[in-house]
Design a protein around this motif. Structure first.
Motif, PDB file in Angstrom:
ATOM      1  N   ILE A 132       0.835  -1.202   0.000  1.00  0.00           N
ATOM      2  CA  ILE A 132       0.000   0.000   0.000  1.00  0.00           C
ATOM      3  C   ILE A 132       0.869   1.251   0.000  1.00  0.00           C
ATOM      4  O   ILE A 132       0.624   2.204  -0.752  1.00  0.00           O
ATOM      5  CB  ILE A 132      -0.945   0.000   1.216  1.00  0.00           C
ATOM      6  CG1 ILE A 132      -1.977  -1.112   1.079  1.00  0.00           C
ATOM      7  CG2 ILE A 132      -1.646   1.350   1.356  1.00  0.00           C
ATOM      8  CD1 ILE A 132      -2.824  -1.309   2.320  1.00  0.00           C
TER       9      ILE A 132
ATOM     10  N   SER B 284     -12.680   1.934   1.744  1.00  0.00           N
ATOM     11  CA  SER B 284     -11.408   1.196   1.788  1.00  0.00           C
ATOM     12  C   SER B 284     -10.634   1.467   3.069  1.00  0.00           C
ATOM     13  O   SER B 284      -9.743   0.706   3.437  1.00  0.00           O
ATOM     14  CB  SER B 284     -10.540   1.554   0.576  1.00  0.00           C
ATOM     15  OG  SER B 284      -9.946   2.841   0.731  1.00  0.00           O
TER      16      SER B 284
ATOM     17  N   GLY C  66      -7.849  -0.631   5.017  1.00  0.00           N
ATOM     18  CA  GLY C  66      -6.513  -0.052   5.050  1.00  0.00           C
ATOM     19  C   GLY C  66      -5.993   0.208   6.446  1.00  0.00           C
ATOM     20  O   GLY C  66      -4.814   0.004   6.727  1.00  0.00           O
TER      21      GLY C  66
ATOM     22  N   ALA D 178      -9.011  -5.821  -2.850  1.00  0.00           N
ATOM     23  CA  ALA D 178      -8.485  -4.568  -3.381  1.00  0.00           C
ATOM     24  C   ALA D 178      -6.971  -4.621  -3.518  1.00  0.00           C
ATOM     25  O   ALA D 178      -6.399  -4.073  -4.456  1.00  0.00           O
ATOM     26  CB  ALA D 178      -8.888  -3.410  -2.458  1.00  0.00           C
TER      27      ALA D 178
ATOM     28  N   ILE E 108      -6.099   1.980  -1.693  1.00  0.00           N
ATOM     29  CA  ILE E 108      -6.621   1.763  -0.346  1.00  0.00           C
ATOM     30  C   ILE E 108      -6.157   2.922   0.530  1.00  0.00           C
ATOM     31  O   ILE E 108      -4.970   3.259   0.547  1.00  0.00           O
ATOM     32  CB  ILE E 108      -6.133   0.428   0.249  1.00  0.00           C
ATOM     33  CG1 ILE E 108      -6.680  -0.744  -0.573  1.00  0.00           C
ATOM     34  CG2 ILE E 108      -6.557   0.288   1.701  1.00  0.00           C
ATOM     35  CD1 ILE E 108      -6.236  -2.097  -0.081  1.00  0.00           C
TER      36      ILE E 108
END
Length: 462
Positions: A148, A211, A215, A387, A394
């Motif tokens: 991420i 998200s 996250g 995702a 995210i």
């Protein structure tokens, strides 16, 4: 905020090691380093090309401090967008401090926390969300949080926001233009196309806001409370998950009197397991405190594992089912995994009876390790990582989440205004507010206090 001076800091972790890197950045970085650097081949740093490395010595009044490698990065093609020099020296604490103190005496200033990245932002090398992703990347301790942070540092999140902001800004300009021709009663902004844009922005904002739930737990780790009656194998399960003897295991009920926590990565996602005191009626004051903490940990956890002794309860499965329903009713929004432990002592008929009596029960033997893999797979299934696999954006940053919520609120006002035929001047007010909150995310709208709060959380040297 304009920073013109030259800063210096240790860019590698403090302490002794094989190599340490000392970083300088600013308009005088190369000239200051040049005066203290003696190349083995007589090179002059200021005359060298950018992105080159040179062997030599750092000299202080004729005394050699260390043999070093000096890397030169000339503006604007550097991390900060300024002239940058990185000195790779031996990792002695003494050498590190002598070199840093030398440069402080020769005109550098000690860098503040995150000041190199702050300068990168101010010089347009990164936007604000990318700069924040640098800190997240440094702090990442599992594959998911690393993925991420890398995506956001490369601009995945900010580019998505920038596209929405640009489209909204184009329509805002047309509506503002209409205000200049109010007496002619003309429309430059096509209301149908504008409505379609608002729908698209609403869809994207909802996806990004939703998200954050995923996250946030990926970034910070997912707390999992292991609860149940005393002596059902909670500590043994924790040890099996961690693959080490982290918790004390004993046949004596009430051995665990306080919570024990440890974190592991499963499928690239961090899980923090909490072994709690067994739940039972007791007159032991210390054990009672531990049981009270158990319920506190259930409140704080994202997932609860309820463990019961299959051998002990095989003739009283109904009581287990009732206890499970109590937990489900008390915490209806919290995922609950029900595990029958010590199944290695049961027959196939008894196992079938447990499966029939309790829905979605997992069969496990913490002692032998049977069923642990199924448990870890079940934990992963509770987390929506689709995702991640699809490389979608995210949101993990609370500041971004708050700005998205505010932008969404303003976009809803714009949508309502379009539907009710609100005048262009009133529409423009709500659009400007939405644009403001989009700009907060990427740093197009910012202030010194905000930057100070963000970069204060960085480490020195980054």
């Amino acid at each position: 905020m304009i920073l013109k001076d030259t800063i210096v800091a240790l860019a590698t972790p403090s302490g002794a090691g094989a190599i340490a890197i000392i970083r300088l950045s600013g308009k005088d970085a190369i000239s200051i380093a040049e005066r203290q650097f003696q190349s083995v081949s007589g090179k002059v740093l200021s005359k060298q090309n950018t992105h080159t490395i040179h062997l030599g010595h750092i000299i202080d009044d004729g005394i050699t401090l260390d043999e070093v490698l000096v890397s030169v990065f000339k503006n604007p093609n550097s991390y900060t967008g300024e002239d940058v020099v990185e000195i790779s020296c031996h990792g002695s604490n003494y050498i590190q401090q002598e070199i840093i103190q030398l440069f402080l005496r020769k005109g550098c200033r000690m860098a503040n926390a995150g000041e190199f990245t702050l300068r990168a932002f101010l010089n347009g090398k990164l936007d604000l969300s990318q700069a924040e992703a640098v800190a997240d990347l440094i702090a990442s301790d599992n594959a998911a949080s690393h993925q991420i942070a890398m995506q956001q540092m490369r601009g995945g999140f900010s580019s998505e926001i920038a596209r929405l902001r640009e489209e909204l800004l184009n329509f805002a300009s047309l509506i503002e233009l209409e205000l200049d021709f109010a007496e002619e009663d003309v429309e430059f902004a096509d209301r149908t196309q504008f409505g379609e844009l608002i729908e698209r922005i609403t869809f994207v904002l909802k996806r990004l806001i939703d998200s954050f739930a995923v996250g946030n737990v990926i970034k910070n780790g997912i707390p999992v409370a292991i609860v149940g009656e005393p002596n059902v194998g909670k500590s043994t399960l924790l040890n099996a998950l961690l693959n080490e003897d982290r918790a004390i295991v004993s046949e004596i009920a009430g051995t665990t009197r306080d919570t024990i926590e440890d974190e592991i990565s499963i499928g690239g996602i961090g899980f923090r397991f909490i072994d709690t005191a067994g739940i039972r009626e007791t007159e032991d004051v210390v054990e009672s405190i531990g049981i009270k903490k158990t319920f506190e940990k259930i409140e704080q956890s994202q997932v609860t594992i309820y463990l019961f002794d299959a051998q002990k309860n095989i003739n009283n499965i109904e009581s287990v089912r009732i206890e499970v329903e109590k937990i489900r009713n008390k915490y209806p929004q919290k995922p609950l995994l029900v595990i029958a432990n010590k199944i290695d002592t049961l027959t196939d008929i008894q196992l079938a009876e447990i499966n029939t009596s309790i829905a979605d029960v997992l069969l496990l033997s913490a002692k032998t390790g049977f069923g642990v893999e199924q448990l870890t797979n079940s934990l992963l299934n509770l987390i929506n990582t689709g995702a991640l696999r699809n490389n979608e954006t995210i949101v993990t940053n609370t500041r971004h989440y708050d700005a998205l919520l505010k932008a969404f609120e303003e976009i809803q006002k714009v949508k309502e205004g379009l539907e009710t035929g609100l005048s262009g001047d009133l529409l423009a007010i709500d659009i400007r507010q939405a644009l403001y909150h989009f700009g907060e995310i990427t740093g197009e709208i910012t202030n010194d206090d905000l930057l100070g709060n963000i970069f204060a959380n960085f480490c020195i040297g980054k």
